[in-house]
Design an enzyme around this catalytic site. Structure first.
Site, mmCIF file in Angstrom:
data_model
loop_
_atom_site.group_PDB
_atom_site.id
_atom_site.type_symbol
_atom_site.label_atom_id
_atom_site.label_comp_id
_atom_site.label_asym_id
_atom_site.label_seq_id
_atom_site.Cartn_x
_atom_site.Cartn_y
_atom_site.Cartn_z
ATOM 1 N NE ARG A 99 -53.316 46.891 -33.790
ATOM 2 C CZ ARG A 99 -52.114 46.778 -32.962
ATOM 3 N NH1 ARG A 99 -51.523 47.939 -32.648
ATOM 4 N NH2 ARG A 99 -51.797 46.244 -32.401
ATOM 5 C CD GLU A 131 -46.583 37.669 -31.987
ATOM 6 O OE1 GLU A 131 -47.469 38.717 -32.502
ATOM 7 O OE2 GLU A 131 -45.866 37.010 -32.677
HETATM 8 P P1 AMP Z 1 -51.391 37.768 -28.559
HETATM 9 O O1 AMP Z 1 -51.498 38.371 -26.794
HETATM 10 O O2 AMP Z 1 -50.047 37.153 -28.146
HETATM 11 O O3 AMP Z 1 -52.649 37.091 -28.675
HETATM 12 O O4 AMP Z 1 -51.232 39.426 -29.208
HETATM 13 C C1 AMP Z 1 -52.373 40.238 -29.495
HETATM 14 C C2 AMP Z 1 -52.656 42.078 -29.035
HETATM 15 O O5 AMP Z 1 -51.092 41.920 -29.286
HETATM 16 C C3 AMP Z 1 -53.321 42.327 -29.863
HETATM 17 O O6 AMP Z 1 -54.181 43.538 -28.954
HETATM 18 C C4 AMP Z 1 -52.775 42.363 -31.401
HETATM 19 O O7 AMP Z 1 -52.838 43.340 -31.208
HETATM 20 C C5 AMP Z 1 -51.305 43.215 -30.407
HETATM 21 N N1 AMP Z 1 -50.026 41.849 -31.731
HETATM 22 C C6 AMP Z 1 -49.406 40.656 -31.250
HETATM 23 N N2 AMP Z 1 -48.804 40.289 -32.221
HETATM 24 C C7 AMP Z 1 -48.931 41.142 -33.211
HETATM 25 C C8 AMP Z 1 -48.435 41.061 -34.897
HETATM 26 N N3 AMP Z 1 -48.190 40.005 -34.884
HETATM 27 N N4 AMP Z 1 -49.417 42.309 -35.702
HETATM 28 C C9 AMP Z 1 -49.691 43.311 -34.989
HETATM 29 N N5 AMP Z 1 -50.267 43.026 -33.937
HETATM 30 C C10 AMP Z 1 -49.655 42.498 -33.058
#
Ligand code: AMP
Length: 186
Positions: A72, A109
Site C-alpha cells: 500500500r 503485527e
Molecule cells: P507493523 O510492521 O506492525 O508496523 O505493520 C505495518 C504494516 O502492516 C503496514 O504495511 C500495514 O499496511 C500493515 N498493517 C498492520 N496492521 C494493520 C492494520 N491494523 N490495518 C491495516 N494494515 C495493517
C-alpha cells in the site's frame, strides 16, 4: 513562511480522510481492526485532500526519492513521487525484485516477514522519504529505514497516513528517523 515540517492536517482535512477509511473487524485474524484504505482511494475528494497535503508538506524537503513499502506504500508513494518530481523506489517483500538486493527480517503485527531493496536503488547520500499506509508495531518501517541506510542513502522522514500509537511503533522508529503520521489512532 511555514517549514514543511510545520504543515499538519487541518481538522477539516483530517475528518475527510478519517471518514474515508473503513475499519474491518477481525481481519486478517481475530482481534485485529484492519484499516481499509481502499475506500479512501475510491473517494476522489478524500484521495485528493490526502495527496495535496503530502505535496504541501514535502515540496520543500529537497527529496531525491520516495521509498514505498510493499504494497500500500506504493500507491501513495508513487503518486507523491510524481507530484514532487522525484524518483520512486519500491521496498518489496522477499523474492520479488529481479536484481541484487539487501534484505531485512522483521516481526509484523500478524506474522513474520522479510523485505528487500535493490542494492543500487538510491544514488549515494540521497535524501529519501519512506512512506506506508500505516505504522503498527513499527517492525516493517524499522526494517525499511535500516535498508535505506544500508544502501548509503539518508532516511529523512518516515510518513504514514495512520499511526496506531498504542503499539509504540512510532516511538521505536523515532530512534532512527523523524516520523510523521497524519492521523494517530489511540
Ligand atoms: P507493523 O510492521 O506492525 O508496523 O505493520 C505495518 C504494516 O502492516 C503496514 O504495511 C500495514 O499496511 C500493515 N498493517 C498492520 N496492521 C494493520 C492494520 N491494523 N490495518 C491495516 N494494515 C495493517
Amino acid at each position: 513562511m511555514k517549514k514543511g515540517s510545520d504543515i499538519k492536517l487541518s481538522s477539516v482535512e483530517r475528518s475527510i480522510i478519517e471518514n474515508a477509511i473503513r475499519d474491518i473487524k477481525d481481519f486478517p485474524k481475530e482481534g485485529i481492526i484492519f484499516k481499509d484504505i481502499t475506500t479512501l482511494l475510491g473517494d476522489k475528494e478524500a484521495y485528493a485532500v490526502l495527496m495535496n497535503h503530502l505535496y504541501q508538506r514535502y515540496k520543500e524537503y529537497n527529496l531525491d526519492y520516495i521509498a514505498g513499502i510493499d504494497a500500500r506504500g506504493f500507491i501513495f508513494g508513487a503518486a507523491l513521487a510524481q507530484m514532487l518530481h522525484v524518483g520512486f523506489v519500491p521496498i518489496r517483500k522477499k523474492g520479488k525484485l529481479p536484481y541484487t538486493t539487501i534484505s531485512e527480517k522483521y516481526v509484523l503485527e500478524y506474522g513474520v516477514d522479510e523485505i528487500e531493496v535493490h542494492i543500487d536503488a538510491f544514488k549515494p547520500n540521497a535524501r529519501v522519504l519512506l512512506i506506508d499506509d500505516l505504522i503498527a508495531t513499527g517492525g516493517t518501517a524499522n526494517a525499511a529505514a535500516k535498508l535505506i541506510k544500508q544502501t548509503g542513502a539518508e532516511c529523512i522522514e518516515a510518513c504514514f497516513v495512520l499511526g496506531l500509537t498504542f503499539l509504540e511503533g512510532i516511538k521505536k522508529l523515532q530512534e532512527q528517523t523523524d516520523v510523521y503520521s497524519l492521523i494517530e489512532v489511540n
